[in-house]
Design a protein around this motif. Sequence first.
Motif, short mmCIF file in Angstrom:
data_model
loop_
_atom_site.label_atom_id
_atom_site.label_comp_id
_atom_site.label_asym_id
_atom_site.label_seq_id
_atom_site.Cartn_x
_atom_site.Cartn_y
_atom_site.Cartn_z
N GLY A 47 -6.58 -10.74 -29.83
CA GLY A 47 -5.24 -10.42 -30.31
C GLY A 47 -4.64 -9.24 -29.58
N SER A 48 -5.46 -8.21 -29.33
CA SER A 48 -4.97 -7.02 -28.64
C SER A 48 -4.55 -7.33 -27.21
CB SER A 48 -6.07 -5.94 -28.64
OG SER A 48 -5.67 -4.81 -27.88
N VAL A 49 -5.37 -8.11 -26.49
CA VAL A 49 -5.02 -8.46 -25.11
C VAL A 49 -3.74 -9.30 -25.06
CG1 VAL A 49 -5.76 -9.74 -23.06
CG2 VAL A 49 -7.39 -8.31 -24.28
N SER A 50 -3.63 -10.28 -25.97
CA SER A 50 -2.44 -11.13 -25.98
C SER A 50 -1.18 -10.33 -26.28
CB SER A 50 -2.60 -12.28 -26.98
OG SER A 50 -2.61 -11.80 -28.32
N GLU A 51 -1.28 -9.35 -27.19
CA GLU A 51 -0.12 -8.51 -27.50
C GLU A 51 0.31 -7.70 -26.29
OE1 GLU A 51 -0.95 -6.08 -30.85
OE2 GLU A 51 -1.00 -7.75 -32.28
N ARG A 52 -0.65 -7.18 -25.54
CA ARG A 52 -0.32 -6.38 -24.36
C ARG A 52 0.31 -7.25 -23.27
NH1 ARG A 52 -5.28 -3.03 -22.33
NH2 ARG A 52 -3.64 -1.99 -21.13
N LEU A 53 -0.15 -8.49 -23.15
CA LEU A 53 0.38 -9.37 -22.11
C LEU A 53 1.83 -9.78 -22.37
CD1 LEU A 53 -2.64 -11.75 -21.34
CD2 LEU A 53 -1.85 -9.77 -20.03
N VAL A 54 2.21 -9.93 -23.65
CA VAL A 54 3.57 -10.37 -23.96
C VAL A 54 4.51 -9.20 -24.24
CG1 VAL A 54 2.74 -12.56 -24.89
CG2 VAL A 54 3.13 -10.66 -26.45
N ALA A 55 3.99 -7.97 -24.18
CA ALA A 55 4.85 -6.79 -24.39
C ALA A 55 5.85 -6.68 -23.23
CB ALA A 55 4.01 -5.53 -24.48
N ALA A 56 6.95 -5.99 -23.48
CA ALA A 56 8.01 -5.87 -22.47
C ALA A 56 7.50 -5.24 -21.17
CB ALA A 56 9.17 -5.06 -23.03
N ASP A 57 6.51 -4.33 -21.27
CA ASP A 57 5.98 -3.67 -20.09
C ASP A 57 4.65 -4.28 -19.64
OD1 ASP A 57 4.50 -2.86 -22.24
OD2 ASP A 57 4.46 -0.73 -21.69
N GLY A 58 4.34 -5.49 -20.12
CA GLY A 58 3.10 -6.15 -19.74
C GLY A 58 3.11 -6.55 -18.27
N PRO A 59 1.93 -6.78 -17.68
CA PRO A 59 1.84 -7.06 -16.24
C PRO A 59 2.40 -8.42 -15.83
CG PRO A 59 -0.28 -7.37 -17.29
CD PRO A 59 0.62 -6.78 -18.33
N LEU A 60 2.62 -9.31 -16.80
CA LEU A 60 3.14 -10.64 -16.49
C LEU A 60 4.55 -10.85 -17.03
CD1 LEU A 60 -0.01 -12.80 -17.36
CD2 LEU A 60 0.53 -11.65 -15.22
N ALA A 61 5.09 -9.86 -17.75
CA ALA A 61 6.33 -10.05 -18.50
C ALA A 61 7.56 -9.54 -17.76
CB ALA A 61 6.23 -9.37 -19.86
N VAL A 62 8.69 -10.23 -17.98
CA VAL A 62 9.98 -9.72 -17.51
C VAL A 62 10.70 -9.03 -18.66
CG1 VAL A 62 10.27 -11.35 -15.64
CG2 VAL A 62 11.04 -12.00 -17.92
N ARG A 63 10.35 -9.40 -19.87
CA ARG A 63 10.80 -8.74 -21.09
C ARG A 63 9.89 -9.24 -22.20
NH1 ARG A 63 14.55 -12.22 -19.31
NH2 ARG A 63 15.06 -14.04 -20.57
N ALA A 64 10.04 -8.74 -23.41
CA ALA A 64 9.13 -9.08 -24.50
C ALA A 64 9.07 -10.59 -24.73
CB ALA A 64 9.57 -8.38 -25.79
N ASN A 65 7.85 -11.13 -24.71
CA ASN A 65 7.58 -12.55 -24.98
C ASN A 65 8.12 -13.50 -23.92
OD1 ASN A 65 6.19 -12.15 -27.52
ND2 ASN A 65 8.19 -11.66 -28.40
N VAL A 66 8.51 -12.98 -22.76
CA VAL A 66 8.97 -13.81 -21.65
C VAL A 66 8.14 -13.45 -20.42
CG1 VAL A 66 10.91 -14.53 -20.21
CG2 VAL A 66 11.30 -13.87 -22.60
N LEU A 67 7.39 -14.43 -19.91
CA LEU A 67 6.54 -14.20 -18.75
C LEU A 67 7.22 -14.68 -17.48
CD1 LEU A 67 3.10 -15.43 -20.18
CD2 LEU A 67 4.19 -13.19 -20.41
N SER A 68 6.94 -13.99 -16.38
CA SER A 68 7.46 -14.39 -15.08
C SER A 68 6.55 -15.44 -14.48
CB SER A 68 7.53 -13.17 -14.15
OG SER A 68 7.63 -13.57 -12.80
N ARG A 69 7.13 -16.55 -14.04
CA ARG A 69 6.33 -17.60 -13.41
C ARG A 69 5.62 -17.07 -12.17
NH1 ARG A 69 4.91 -22.39 -15.36
NH2 ARG A 69 7.07 -22.87 -15.93
N ALA A 70 6.33 -16.29 -11.39
CA ALA A 70 5.73 -15.73 -10.17
C ALA A 70 4.58 -14.79 -10.50
CB ALA A 70 6.80 -14.98 -9.36
N ALA A 71 4.72 -13.99 -11.58
CA ALA A 71 3.65 -13.07 -11.97
C ALA A 71 2.44 -13.84 -12.49
CB ALA A 71 4.15 -12.10 -13.03
N VAL A 72 2.68 -14.92 -13.23
CA VAL A 72 1.58 -15.73 -13.75
C VAL A 72 0.78 -16.32 -12.59
CG1 VAL A 72 1.03 -17.87 -14.98
CG2 VAL A 72 2.67 -16.26 -15.96
#
Length: 220
Positions: A47-72
């Motif tokens: 749960g902790s890792v998933s929350e960090r990944l979907v956070a606005a400043d996450g390494p794969l995110a462009v904003r909260a709960n939105v991931l960048s295809r290129a980053a993925v």
Amino acid sequence: MTRAQANLPALAIALLLVVTSVGAAIGLAGSAFAGANTDSEDGRLAGSVSERLVAADGPLAVRANVLSRAAVETASARLGDDWLPGDAAVRVTLDGESVVERGDPTGGATMRRVVLVADVDRRELSPRFESGTTVTLPRRTANATLTFGDGADVTTVRANDRVVLRDERGLDGSYDVELARYDTVSLAFEGDGELAPGGVTITYRAETTTKAVLGVTVDA
């Protein structure tokens, strides 16, 4: 009267036993409920890792709960040990497809979240101004580059009634314009006369999103 008084101690004892039994039952029920709702260590880590990944400043995110295809697609280079818990075996998936994996998490716990995945591409258009002098850009267009060629005859550009460019002598060359990310933006062009078709080129980044399921499995 004497008999009634004699029965009082027996009644008091009976009530005490009932209260004690009810209290014990409630205590046992509460313990069982708490135990059933206590997450395992693997579950808490997932749960902790998933929350960090979907956070606005996450390494794969462009904003909260939105991931960048290129980053993925480059997640293996982005998710270092500081993003993964300790020495645990970890797997991150998107719609069931492995994105990054460390170790062999054959057991453990999995946390799943519904997310949006954003694809961004660069587009270019050159309005002909045949049916007006306004051009509407796709929603979430955060910025655009406007290039004015010879004979464009544009003096003012408005974005949703806000003046973003103005030169009474005529705009010439390229300009980067910041736009409202969360609004649908319409660019209105004004000039001294009829605007020349093809005299303006608009380059912008367009974003499209699709739903997906992010999964994080941790086997500590």
